[in-house]
Motif scaffolding. Structure first.
Motif, short mmCIF file in Angstrom:
data_model
loop_
_atom_site.label_atom_id
_atom_site.label_comp_id
_atom_site.label_asym_id
_atom_site.label_seq_id
_atom_site.Cartn_x
_atom_site.Cartn_y
_atom_site.Cartn_z
N ASP A 197 0.96 -1.23 0.06
CA ASP A 197 -0.08 0.04 0.13
C ASP A 197 0.96 1.32 0.12
N LEU A 198 1.88 1.20 0.83
CA LEU A 198 2.83 2.46 0.88
C LEU A 198 3.60 2.62 -0.64
N LYS A 199 3.99 1.74 -1.30
CA LYS A 199 4.75 1.68 -2.39
C LYS A 199 3.59 2.25 -3.44
N LEU A 200 2.17 1.89 -3.64
CA LEU A 200 1.24 2.45 -4.34
C LEU A 200 0.90 3.92 -4.14
N SER A 201 1.02 4.07 -2.87
CA SER A 201 0.86 5.62 -2.49
C SER A 201 2.06 6.49 -3.04
N ALA A 202 3.21 5.88 -2.83
CA ALA A 202 4.38 6.65 -3.16
C ALA A 202 4.34 6.64 -4.63
N ASP A 203 3.88 5.81 -5.55
CA ASP A 203 3.90 5.81 -6.77
C ASP A 203 2.93 7.12 -7.31
N HIS A 204 1.80 7.02 -6.75
CA HIS A 204 0.89 8.02 -7.00
C HIS A 204 1.35 9.45 -6.71
N LEU A 205 2.07 9.76 -5.74
CA LEU A 205 2.50 11.10 -5.29
C LEU A 205 3.83 11.42 -6.22
N GLU A 206 4.38 10.32 -6.66
CA GLU A 206 5.48 10.68 -7.64
C GLU A 206 5.07 11.13 -8.99
#
Length: 301
Positions: A197-206
């Motif tokens: 979930d954190l990886k998906l959130s980070a990708d979205h923010l990037e």
């Protein structure tokens, strides 16, 4: 100097220039930006800039896992705090080895290091000797830790053997290894889901960051056009884009530029209005004078 505006020239330094800067100063042979993702290079660069400030014995130049890399960035963040640098390190992004994130951090680091003592290199600093010394210290401390760990395991195993009976195989009061394994498996699954979930959130923010950065870049190019060079609105937008201090808003300064331009435009309009009024009065006076002369020139009946 810790806060550098997003449109500062520091963020337009290329990959090759950054790699050459690192290789020349630290006597390395890096070919890719991703090779600095462990944080060890950044720590040694700060060690060269501020000799004695960085606890280099804590820096792991052989860090391969994210856990080991995070320990290096903790050292680096402690150094920033010690130097009272208001710079937050995006550790979760950097340890992924993504070129863009590491490129931006190196661009900032280069600008900062060059701002200290005019960027003059410390001639007495030997980067190779410093790294080899750090490696020797880590090996000695690692051997000591392994010896202590071995002693602890031996004592634990002997204690465990005393708790095992011949009949049941497990002493009463101890938890079953099977039960502990199930709990561990559930914890691992929960943590894995959280990481995903954190990886998906980070990708979205990037993606969101890159989107807005591209928009800002297009606005900057538009404002730099020669046709808009002296336009007050373009000047106000540039004030905001090139603001160096992230803690203070440049909106007030931009609004001041616009208000001055508006007041100046009003003054010019008032001058033109006064001229028009004077011309109108002059014409009105001239027409009245002509009418009076004509009345006097007419023959009386």
């Amino acid at each position: 100097m810790a806060n550098i505006g997003i449109m500062d020239s520091a963020y337009f330094v290329g990959r090759n220039e950054l790699l050459s800067w690192i290789n020349d100063r630290l006597q390395l042979n890096l070919t890719r930006i991703e090779e600095v993702a462990s944080g060890a290079v950044q720590c040694q660069m700060m060690d060269m800039t501020y000799p004695g400030v960085v606890p280099m014995h804590k820096v792991n130049f052989d860090a391969k896992t994210e856990y080991d890399m995070i320990q290096n960035y903790k050292v680096l963040q402690d150094v920033f705090n010690k130097l009272k640098l208001d710079k937050h390190i995006e550790v979760n992004r950097l340890v992924k080895g993504r070129p863009l994130d590491n490129l931006e951090f190196l661009q900032w680091l280069k600008r900062y290091c060059e701002s200290v003592n005019g960027g003059i290199m410390n001639e007495n600093y030997n980067p190779l000797d410093r790294r080899s010394k750090v490696g020797r210290e880590r090996n000695v401390k690692g051997s000591q830790r392994n010896a202590k760990s071995l002693q602890t395991n031996n004592s634990h195993n002997s204690g465990l053997g005393e708790g095992i009976t011949k009949v049941t195989g497990i002493k009463h009061g101890r938890s079953s290894p099977v039960k502990g394994g199930v709990n561990s498996s559930m914890e691992i699954q929960a943590l894995s889901k959280e990481v995903t979930d954190l990886k998906l959130s980070a990708d979205h923010l990037e993606k969101e960051r890159d989107f807005y950065f591209a928009k800002l870049r297009e606005i900057e190019i538009l404002c730099q056009a020669s046709e808009l060079e002296d336009v007050p609105l373009a000047m106000a937008v540039q004030k905001i884009l090139y603001a160096a201090d992230a803690r203070e808003s440049a909106l007030a300064e931009a609004q001041e530029v616009l208000s001055h331009s508006v007041n100046g435009s009003k003054s010019e309009l008032e001058v033109e209005d006064d001229k028009a009024k004077k011309n109108f009065q002059y014409l009105e006076f001239g027409n009245g004078h002509k009418a009076e002369n004509k009345r006097h020139s007419l023959p009386s009946p």
